[in-house]
Design a protein around this motif. Structure first.
Motif, PDB file in Angstrom:
ATOM      1  N   ASN A  50     -53.997 -61.323 -34.312  1.00  0.00           N
ATOM      2  CA  ASN A  50     -55.408 -61.050 -34.017  1.00  0.00           C
ATOM      3  C   ASN A  50     -56.318 -62.259 -34.204  1.00  0.00           C
ATOM      4  O   ASN A  50     -57.541 -62.116 -34.277  1.00  0.00           O
ATOM      5  CB  ASN A  50     -55.926 -59.874 -34.870  1.00  0.00           C
ATOM      6  CG  ASN A  50     -55.175 -58.592 -34.592  1.00  0.00           C
ATOM      7  OD1 ASN A  50     -55.005 -58.207 -33.435  1.00  0.00           O
ATOM      8  ND2 ASN A  50     -54.696 -57.938 -35.637  1.00  0.00           N
ATOM      9  N   HIS A  56     -52.906 -59.515 -30.103  1.00  0.00           N
ATOM     10  CA  HIS A  56     -53.750 -58.545 -30.790  1.00  0.00           C
ATOM     11  C   HIS A  56     -52.941 -57.267 -30.979  1.00  0.00           C
ATOM     12  O   HIS A  56     -52.457 -56.670 -30.015  1.00  0.00           O
ATOM     13  CB  HIS A  56     -55.006 -58.240 -29.975  1.00  0.00           C
ATOM     14  CG  HIS A  56     -55.909 -59.412 -29.796  1.00  0.00           C
ATOM     15  ND1 HIS A  56     -57.091 -59.356 -29.081  1.00  0.00           N
ATOM     16  CD2 HIS A  56     -55.802 -60.700 -30.234  1.00  0.00           C
ATOM     17  CE1 HIS A  56     -57.677 -60.544 -29.101  1.00  0.00           C
ATOM     18  NE2 HIS A  56     -56.908 -61.367 -29.786  1.00  0.00           N
ATOM     19  N   ALA A  58     -52.427 -53.653 -33.835  1.00  0.00           N
ATOM     20  CA  ALA A  58     -52.967 -52.877 -34.940  1.00  0.00           C
ATOM     21  C   ALA A  58     -52.236 -53.236 -36.230  1.00  0.00           C
ATOM     22  O   ALA A  58     -51.042 -53.517 -36.228  1.00  0.00           O
ATOM     23  CB  ALA A  58     -52.821 -51.387 -34.656  1.00  0.00           C
ATOM     24  N   GLY A 176     -58.982 -60.428 -32.198  1.00  0.00           N
ATOM     25  CA  GLY A 176     -58.901 -58.975 -32.147  1.00  0.00           C
ATOM     26  C   GLY A 176     -59.883 -58.388 -33.147  1.00  0.00           C
ATOM     27  O   GLY A 176     -59.484 -57.947 -34.234  1.00  0.00           O
ATOM     28  N   ASP A 178     -61.707 -55.656 -33.190  1.00  0.00           N
ATOM     29  CA  ASP A 178     -61.515 -54.237 -33.521  1.00  0.00           C
ATOM     30  C   ASP A 178     -60.416 -54.072 -34.572  1.00  0.00           C
ATOM     31  O   ASP A 178     -60.570 -53.347 -35.559  1.00  0.00           O
ATOM     32  CB  ASP A 178     -61.143 -53.433 -32.270  1.00  0.00           C
ATOM     33  CG  ASP A 178     -62.299 -53.293 -31.300  1.00  0.00           C
ATOM     34  OD1 ASP A 178     -63.458 -53.464 -31.717  1.00  0.00           O
ATOM     35  OD2 ASP A 178     -62.035 -53.010 -30.113  1.00  0.00           O
ATOM     36  N   GLU A 179     -59.300 -54.748 -34.344  1.00  0.00           N
ATOM     37  CA  GLU A 179     -58.155 -54.637 -35.248  1.00  0.00           C
ATOM     38  C   GLU A 179     -58.486 -55.187 -36.635  1.00  0.00           C
ATOM     39  O   GLU A 179     -58.071 -54.634 -37.662  1.00  0.00           O
ATOM     40  CB  GLU A 179     -56.945 -55.365 -34.664  1.00  0.00           C
ATOM     41  CG  GLU A 179     -56.352 -54.722 -33.415  1.00  0.00           C
ATOM     42  CD  GLU A 179     -57.073 -55.083 -32.130  1.00  0.00           C
ATOM     43  OE1 GLU A 179     -56.657 -54.611 -31.059  1.00  0.00           O
ATOM     44  OE2 GLU A 179     -58.076 -55.846 -32.189  1.00  0.00           O
ATOM     45  N   ASP A 182     -60.944 -52.748 -38.360  1.00  0.00           N
ATOM     46  CA  ASP A 182     -60.271 -51.490 -38.706  1.00  0.00           C
ATOM     47  C   ASP A 182     -59.476 -51.614 -40.004  1.00  0.00           C
ATOM     48  O   ASP A 182     -59.326 -50.628 -40.736  1.00  0.00           O
ATOM     49  CB  ASP A 182     -59.328 -51.049 -37.575  1.00  0.00           C
ATOM     50  CG  ASP A 182     -60.074 -50.486 -36.384  1.00  0.00           C
ATOM     51  OD1 ASP A 182     -61.281 -50.199 -36.511  1.00  0.00           O
ATOM     52  OD2 ASP A 182     -59.449 -50.346 -35.306  1.00  0.00           O
ATOM     53  N   ASP A 183     -58.951 -52.808 -40.296  1.00  0.00           N
ATOM     54  CA  ASP A 183     -58.122 -52.995 -41.487  1.00  0.00           C
ATOM     55  C   ASP A 183     -58.772 -53.939 -42.492  1.00  0.00           C
ATOM     56  O   ASP A 183     -58.088 -54.564 -43.304  1.00  0.00           O
ATOM     57  CB  ASP A 183     -56.741 -53.529 -41.083  1.00  0.00           C
ATOM     58  CG  ASP A 183     -55.615 -52.738 -41.733  1.00  0.00           C
ATOM     59  OD1 ASP A 183     -55.912 -51.761 -42.440  1.00  0.00           O
ATOM     60  OD2 ASP A 183     -54.442 -53.096 -41.538  1.00  0.00           O
TER      61      ASP A 183
END
Length: 259
Positions: A50, A56, A58, A176, A178-179, A182-183
């Motif tokens: 990412n 990219h 998750a 990335g 979003d990824e 999210d984490d």
């Protein structure tokens, strides 16, 4: 499942120095250092998942990122390496060292401790989202959008390294985001693995940074018992603020380890 990381490899047969960037960084941020270090070492600089030109996907756990890095060493047929990681990259390096200490000739950790930290990137994420929505066509426009949330010009310049022009002339984020968001809680947590890494270790910290304070040293030494602590007159981005002193400290440490 490990992913295939993009990387820069200067080549050579000796034990390489593997450089791992921090959050929102990339291998490109280290090019000036690579030019200096490659005079003495094979240097491999990576883009973590990412980030930079790597895929990219998750999941941003330190266990997963250490697996990615270990898979890269396997692919390059590197049996042992010196690991250098800054900030988030330092936690990745610590995670790999704990998991596979026989693969780590030495460990250099730049301005991070093996501890959990609080959230402090809200303004940075807001700035990147503003650029994403604003679709700038040049660097001046991008900087103005970033400045709506980030005052420090040096930080804006750093964030702008994550922009690249698409076929329509729009500057887009190559990370990335979003990824990563999210984490984010995982990224702020402790590195993966258990126990201590008993190999030679150098911890470089910034005198004007709050990431490795004296109060943190007992916890740091419980994970890195052989850590030498060296303080540079810099903030968190000590390799950018004091590049010469940073290079000299790394070179001196590697000479002691290799000698």
């Amino acid at each position: 499942m490990p992913i295939e990381l993009h990387h820069i490899d200067t080549g050579g047969d000796e034990t390489p120095l593997v450089v791992v960037h921090g959050l929102l960084g990339s291998a490109d941020n280290w090019r000036s250092h690579l030019k200096q270090w490659q005079r003495r070492h094979r240097v491999i600089a990576v883009d973590l998942r990412n980030h930079g030109r790597s895929p990219h996907v998750a999941g941003m756990s330190y266990e997963a990122m250490a697996e990615d890095l270990l898979a890269l060493l396997d692919r390059l047929e590197v049996e042992r390496a010196h690991l250098l990681g800054h900030s988030m990259g330092g936690k990745v390096a610590i995670s790999l060292a704990r998991r596979a200490p026989h693969r780590v000739a030495s460990l250099i950790v730049a301005d991070i401790a093996p501890l959990a930290y609080g959230h402090d990137h809200d303004s940075v994420f807001a700035a990147l989202r503003r650029v994403e929505a604003g679709e700038p066509t040049n660097r001046r426009e991008a900087d103005a959008l970033l400045a709506e949330h980030v005052e420090e010009s040096a930080v804006r310049l750093f964030l702008a390294t994550n922009l690249e022009r698409d076929d329509e002339g729009i500057l887009r984020l190559r990370i990335g985001l979003d990824e990563i968001q999210d984490d984010y809680d995982t990224l702020m947590g402790e590195p993966a693995g258990e126990g201590a890494f008993e190999g030679p270790t150098l911890v470089l910290r910034g005198a004007h940074s709050v990431y490795v304070t004296d109060e943190m040293l007992p916890a740091l030494h419980s994970v890195l018992p052989r850590a030498e602590i060296e303080t540079l007159q810099a903030g968190h981005w000590l390799h950018a603020e004091q590049p010469k002193a940073f290079q000299e400290a790394v070179n001196a440490f590697l000479e002691r380890v290799d000698g």
